[in-house]
Scaffold this motif. Structure first.
Motif, PDB file in Angstrom:
ATOM      1  N   PRO A 160      -1.702  21.390 -35.887  1.00 49.47           N
ATOM      2  CA  PRO A 160      -1.418  22.663 -35.210  1.00 49.47           C
ATOM      3  C   PRO A 160      -2.556  23.677 -35.280  1.00 49.47           C
ATOM      4  O   PRO A 160      -2.826  24.364 -34.289  1.00 49.47           O
ATOM      5  CB  PRO A 160      -0.177  23.171 -35.942  1.00 49.47           C
ATOM      6  N   ALA A 161      -3.218  23.784 -36.433  1.00 49.72           N
ATOM      7  CA  ALA A 161      -4.299  24.764 -36.567  1.00 49.72           C
ATOM      8  C   ALA A 161      -5.436  24.460 -35.602  1.00 49.72           C
ATOM      9  O   ALA A 161      -6.010  25.370 -34.978  1.00 49.72           O
ATOM     10  CB  ALA A 161      -4.811  24.779 -38.009  1.00 49.72           C
ATOM     11  N   VAL A 162      -5.773  23.174 -35.470  1.00 46.58           N
ATOM     12  CA  VAL A 162      -6.826  22.765 -34.543  1.00 46.58           C
ATOM     13  C   VAL A 162      -6.398  23.053 -33.112  1.00 46.58           C
ATOM     14  O   VAL A 162      -7.173  23.556 -32.290  1.00 46.58           O
ATOM     15  CB  VAL A 162      -7.157  21.274 -34.722  1.00 46.58           C
ATOM     16  N   SER A 163      -5.153  22.739 -32.795  1.00 48.13           N
ATOM     17  CA  SER A 163      -4.654  22.935 -31.432  1.00 48.13           C
ATOM     18  C   SER A 163      -4.632  24.405 -31.048  1.00 48.13           C
ATOM     19  O   SER A 163      -4.903  24.757 -29.892  1.00 48.13           O
ATOM     20  CB  SER A 163      -3.259  22.334 -31.299  1.00 48.13           C
ATOM     21  N   VAL A 164      -4.305  25.269 -31.989  1.00 49.09           N
ATOM     22  CA  VAL A 164      -4.321  26.710 -31.703  1.00 49.09           C
ATOM     23  C   VAL A 164      -5.723  27.148 -31.297  1.00 49.09           C
ATOM     24  O   VAL A 164      -5.908  27.934 -30.350  1.00 49.09           O
ATOM     25  CB  VAL A 164      -3.836  27.508 -32.921  1.00 49.09           C
ATOM     26  N   GLY A 165      -6.730  26.639 -32.010  1.00 48.36           N
ATOM     27  CA  GLY A 165      -8.111  26.962 -31.654  1.00 48.36           C
ATOM     28  C   GLY A 165      -8.460  26.508 -30.246  1.00 48.36           C
ATOM     29  O   GLY A 165      -9.135  27.221 -29.487  1.00 48.36           O
ATOM     30  N   GLU A 166      -7.994  25.315 -29.862  1.00 49.74           N
ATOM     31  CA  GLU A 166      -8.258  24.805 -28.520  1.00 49.74           C
ATOM     32  C   GLU A 166      -7.526  25.631 -27.470  1.00 49.74           C
ATOM     33  O   GLU A 166      -8.060  25.871 -26.373  1.00 49.74           O
ATOM     34  CB  GLU A 166      -7.825  23.342 -28.427  1.00 49.74           C
ATOM     35  N   VAL A 167      -6.320  26.062 -27.782  1.00 44.93           N
ATOM     36  CA  VAL A 167      -5.573  26.899 -26.837  1.00 44.93           C
ATOM     37  C   VAL A 167      -6.303  28.222 -26.609  1.00 44.93           C
ATOM     38  O   VAL A 167      -6.352  28.735 -25.487  1.00 44.93           O
ATOM     39  CB  VAL A 167      -4.145  27.151 -27.355  1.00 44.93           C
ATOM     40  N   LEU A 168      -6.884  28.770 -27.663  1.00 43.67           N
ATOM     41  CA  LEU A 168      -7.649  30.007 -27.520  1.00 43.67           C
ATOM     42  C   LEU A 168      -8.881  29.799 -26.650  1.00 43.67           C
ATOM     43  O   LEU A 168      -9.271  30.702 -25.884  1.00 43.67           O
ATOM     44  CB  LEU A 168      -8.059  30.537 -28.898  1.00 43.67           C
ATOM     45  N   ARG A 169      -9.489  28.620 -26.735  1.00 42.74           N
ATOM     46  CA  ARG A 169     -10.621  28.324 -25.850  1.00 42.74           C
ATOM     47  C   ARG A 169     -10.182  28.355 -24.396  1.00 42.74           C
ATOM     48  O   ARG A 169     -10.869  28.902 -23.523  1.00 42.74           O
ATOM     49  CB  ARG A 169     -11.201  26.947 -26.180  1.00 42.74           C
ATOM     50  N   VAL A 170      -9.063  27.730 -24.127  1.00 42.02           N
ATOM     51  CA  VAL A 170      -8.535  27.716 -22.764  1.00 42.02           C
ATOM     52  C   VAL A 170      -8.212  29.137 -22.314  1.00 42.02           C
ATOM     53  O   VAL A 170      -8.504  29.531 -21.174  1.00 42.02           O
ATOM     54  CB  VAL A 170      -7.276  26.820 -22.684  1.00 42.02           C
ATOM     55  N   LEU A 171      -7.620  29.926 -23.200  1.00 44.29           N
ATOM     56  CA  LEU A 171      -7.274  31.305 -22.868  1.00 44.29           C
ATOM     57  C   LEU A 171      -8.517  32.109 -22.513  1.00 44.29           C
ATOM     58  O   LEU A 171      -8.509  32.890 -21.543  1.00 44.29           O
ATOM     59  CB  LEU A 171      -6.538  31.944 -24.044  1.00 44.29           C
ATOM     60  N   ALA A 172      -9.602  31.929 -23.270  1.00 46.87           N
ATOM     61  CA  ALA A 172     -10.846  32.650 -22.976  1.00 46.87           C
ATOM     62  C   ALA A 172     -11.382  32.277 -21.603  1.00 46.87           C
ATOM     63  O   ALA A 172     -11.861  33.132 -20.849  1.00 46.87           O
ATOM     64  CB  ALA A 172     -11.891  32.345 -24.055  1.00 46.87           C
ATOM     65  N   PHE A 173     -11.301  30.992 -21.258  1.00 49.68           N
ATOM     66  CA  PHE A 173     -11.749  30.519 -19.946  1.00 49.68           C
ATOM     67  C   PHE A 173     -10.949  31.184 -18.828  1.00 49.68           C
ATOM     68  O   PHE A 173     -11.511  31.686 -17.842  1.00 49.68           O
ATOM     69  CB  PHE A 173     -11.601  28.995 -19.891  1.00 49.68           C
ATOM     70  N   LEU A 174      -9.636  31.228 -18.974  1.00 45.90           N
ATOM     71  CA  LEU A 174      -8.785  31.812 -17.940  1.00 45.90           C
ATOM     72  C   LEU A 174      -8.970  33.326 -17.841  1.00 45.90           C
ATOM     73  O   LEU A 174      -9.007  33.893 -16.739  1.00 45.90           O
ATOM     74  CB  LEU A 174      -7.322  31.475 -18.230  1.00 45.90           C
ATOM     75  N   ILE A 175      -9.117  33.986 -18.996  1.00 44.97           N
ATOM     76  CA  ILE A 175      -9.334  35.432 -18.980  1.00 44.97           C
ATOM     77  C   ILE A 175     -10.646  35.758 -18.274  1.00 44.97           C
ATOM     78  O   ILE A 175     -10.726  36.737 -17.509  1.00 44.97           O
ATOM     79  CB  ILE A 175      -9.332  35.997 -20.412  1.00 44.97           C
ATOM     80  N   MET A 176     -11.678  34.953 -18.505  1.00 42.01           N
ATOM     81  CA  MET A 176     -12.970  35.189 -17.864  1.00 42.01           C
ATOM     82  C   MET A 176     -12.842  35.160 -16.346  1.00 42.01           C
ATOM     83  O   MET A 176     -13.439  35.999 -15.640  1.00 42.01           O
ATOM     84  CB  MET A 176     -13.981  34.140 -18.324  1.00 42.01           C
ATOM     85  N   ILE A 177     -12.062  34.241 -15.818  1.00 42.56           N
ATOM     86  CA  ILE A 177     -11.887  34.159 -14.368  1.00 42.56           C
ATOM     87  C   ILE A 177     -11.351  35.480 -13.824  1.00 42.56           C
ATOM     88  O   ILE A 177     -11.893  36.058 -12.866  1.00 42.56           O
ATOM     89  CB  ILE A 177     -10.929  33.014 -14.002  1.00 42.56           C
ATOM     90  N   PHE A 178     -10.289  35.989 -14.442  1.00 48.07           N
ATOM     91  CA  PHE A 178      -9.607  37.153 -13.889  1.00 48.07           C
ATOM     92  C   PHE A 178     -10.317  38.459 -14.211  1.00 48.07           C
ATOM     93  O   PHE A 178     -10.219  39.423 -13.447  1.00 48.07           O
ATOM     94  CB  PHE A 178      -8.159  37.165 -14.360  1.00 48.07           C
ATOM     95  N   VAL A 179     -11.047  38.497 -15.321  1.00 41.81           N
ATOM     96  CA  VAL A 179     -11.840  39.688 -15.625  1.00 41.81           C
ATOM     97  C   VAL A 179     -12.958  39.842 -14.602  1.00 41.81           C
ATOM     98  O   VAL A 179     -13.181  40.931 -14.053  1.00 41.81           O
ATOM     99  CB  VAL A 179     -12.414  39.598 -17.054  1.00 41.81           C
ATOM    100  N   VAL A 180     -13.679  38.751 -14.324  1.00 41.87           N
ATOM    101  CA  VAL A 180     -14.773  38.810 -13.352  1.00 41.87           C
ATOM    102  C   VAL A 180     -14.236  39.155 -11.967  1.00 41.87           C
ATOM    103  O   VAL A 180     -14.801  39.998 -11.252  1.00 41.87           O
ATOM    104  CB  VAL A 180     -15.539  37.469 -13.321  1.00 41.87           C
ATOM    105  N   GLU A 181     -13.138  38.519 -11.573  1.00 35.27           N
ATOM    106  CA  GLU A 181     -12.570  38.793 -10.246  1.00 35.27           C
ATOM    107  C   GLU A 181     -12.183  40.256 -10.110  1.00 35.27           C
ATOM    108  O   GLU A 181     -12.472  40.895  -9.098  1.00 35.27           O
ATOM    109  CB  GLU A 181     -11.347  37.886 -10.027  1.00 35.27           C
ATOM    110  N   ARG A 182     -11.541  40.822 -11.132  1.00 42.86           N
ATOM    111  CA  ARG A 182     -11.097  42.204 -11.056  1.00 42.86           C
ATOM    112  C   ARG A 182     -12.283  43.173 -11.061  1.00 42.86           C
ATOM    113  O   ARG A 182     -12.300  44.167 -10.315  1.00 42.86           O
ATOM    114  CB  ARG A 182     -10.157  42.506 -12.218  1.00 42.86           C
TER     115      ARG A 182
END
Length: 476
Positions: A160-182
């Protein structure tokens, strides 16, 4: 006597005082790092203090000038992997690095957490927009579904600890898309600085790669070859970064003038040379396909130039052909895989054998490499094994949504017949189409989803393309 609060007889401005303080801080940090490094202290003794100070400074910038914060983040992110606290041998052998406690204090990890917090806060403050100003709904919906599938994979994760880190990576990727677009949607003039920061991020990795190739320092032994890693920790990550920035650079060459074009030509040439040096066959193929897509959509001369460049490389660098020559043999006389492609096929079969444990939500993001002691080397198989059938469908849905965004951007910037004037929006649309195509191809044999820096720059291009694709939205 000149007063303490003045510069050459006039009062110092707030900017001048800030620059003076920053300069003094930079000198102090440089001296400290030099002394500690010369003393033979561990990497953490000089990396951590610098990282903490920089994180504090960036936090202030994020609060006061968010656009500048994002520009700085994009400009420096490609150089931060060189400051990882793990040993390079352990990282390369693991195909990108096993998650450890010390990795939480890597400058790249600290920057990711800072960006997630700042990006989310900024998006919340901006609030909702009228429906007519929002991007095409395919990407937001697919992003939400993909993130939901990643969260769902935590339920059955074997780490679980490793997976949480990977989920945060995905979250950063998705946030970057919408931050740049906005950002760009609200103010189109921000597009130039963001693209400039992305292209500037390629300078240091290219220079470091050239240094490694010329001097032999910093090369790693993989597949019997001494290969450069640039500012990254694996040649394949360097290759992915090179093709991502290079494809967009080629697309934008037709839409910039003067010194900007000259600088972009030099950068594209440097990235192409570094890409050849990586000996990353998957990145080579992805780069060629991406550039050919740009040629088809923008100017057929790109295709001819690409073919000439490939011919020149094959003649000038015989080792390129040798990288493909071993594909004719599957196994050695001793029964071992004769090439990495055969090894990959066997490894994919081994990886999919984990699926019956939890076919719906998978074994958890980031767990396959912990169980098998090696990366999956196929993002589609990885999505299936680590996030189950739900995760694979969500991943394919996100890819499809990115292609839809590319199509929308291409339609919104369709050139007028007979008119050949510079149009940065068209360059972004064409470049993003080439990048997402190359990404989908590269994902067949590489670990692109775990190459965080590559994903961040793809996210920037996706955000720009989303803004271009809003019907009737002025982006010039």
């Amino acid at each position: 006597m000149i007063p303490h609060s003045s510069t050459f007889g006039r009062p110092r401005t707030h900017v001048e005082r800030s620059l003076l303080a920053a300069s003094v801080l930079a000198i102090v940090l440089a001296v400290y790092c030099g002394v500690v490094f010369a003393s033979g202290a561990p990497r953490s003794a000089w990396i951590l203090p610098v990282a903490l100070v920089m994180a504090g400074a960036l936090t202030v910038v994020a609060i006061t000038r968010f656009t500048l914060f994002l520009v700085i983040v994009l400009a420096i992110r490609s150089s931060l992997d060189a400051a990882k606290l793990a040993s390079i041998d352990a990282t390369v052998d693991a195909g990108g690095g096993q998650p450890t406690a010390s990795s939480l204090f890597d400058p790249s990890s600290m920057l990711a957490v800072l960006f997630i917090c700042a990006g989310l806060a900024w998006l919340v403050v901006q609030g909702r927009r009228p429906a007519e100003l929002r991007p095409h709904p395919a990407v937001p919906r697919a992003a939400l579904a993909f993130f939901g599938a990643c969260l769902l994979s935590l339920l059955g994760s074997r780490a679980p600890a490793v997976s949480v880190g990977e989920v945060l990576r995905v979250l950063a990727f998705l946030i970057m898309i919408f931050v740049v677009e906005r950002l760009v949607s609200d103010d189109p003039t921000r597009r130039g600085p963001l693209l400039g920061a992305v292209f500037a991020s390629g300078v240091v990795p290219v220079l470091v790669t050239f240094y490694q190739v010329v001097t032999g320092n910093g090369l790693v032994d993989l597949d019997g070859l001494m290969r450069p890693v640039g500012t990254f920790w694996h040649p394949n990550s360097l290759g992915g970064f090179c093709y991502m920035i290079m494809i967009m650079g080629v697309a934008m060459l037709w839409h910039v003038r003067g010194r900007a074009r000259l600088g972009l030509v030099l950068l594209v040439a440097g990235l192409g040379t570094a890409l050849v040096a990586t000996a990353a066959r998957g990145a080579w193929i992805a780069a060629l396909i991406g550039v050919l897509v740009v040629g088809v959509l923008q100017d057929r001369r790109v295709i001819y130039a690409a073919l000439v460049a490939v011919g020149g490389v094959l003649v000038a660098v015989p080792s390129v052909l040798q990288r493909f020559s071993d594909l004719s043999q599957n196994y050695t006389a001793g029964g071992y895989e004769a090439n990495s492609l055969v090894w990959r096929f066997n490894h994919w079969i081994e990886a999919t054998s984990l699926l019956p444990e939890n076919p719906i939500t998978g074994t958890g993001l980031g767990t396959a490499r912990l169980i098998l002691y090696k990366e999956v080397h196929n993002d589609y198989v990885r999505a299936l094994v680590e996030s189950g059938i739900v995760g694979l469908l969500a991943y394919l849905g996100l890819l499809a949504a990115l292609f839809i965004a590319a199509r929308q951007a291409l339609r919104a910037t369709s050139p007028v017949p007979g008119v050949r004037s510079p149009d940065p929006s068209r360059g972004i649309a064409v470049g993003f189409t080439g990048c997402v195509t190359a990404f989908a191809v590269s994902a067949l044999t590489d670990n692109i989803m775990t190459a965080v820096v590559v994903m961040w720059y793809l996210a920037v291009f996706a955000g720009l393309a989303l803004c271009v694709g809003v019907p009737g939205k002025e982006t010039q």
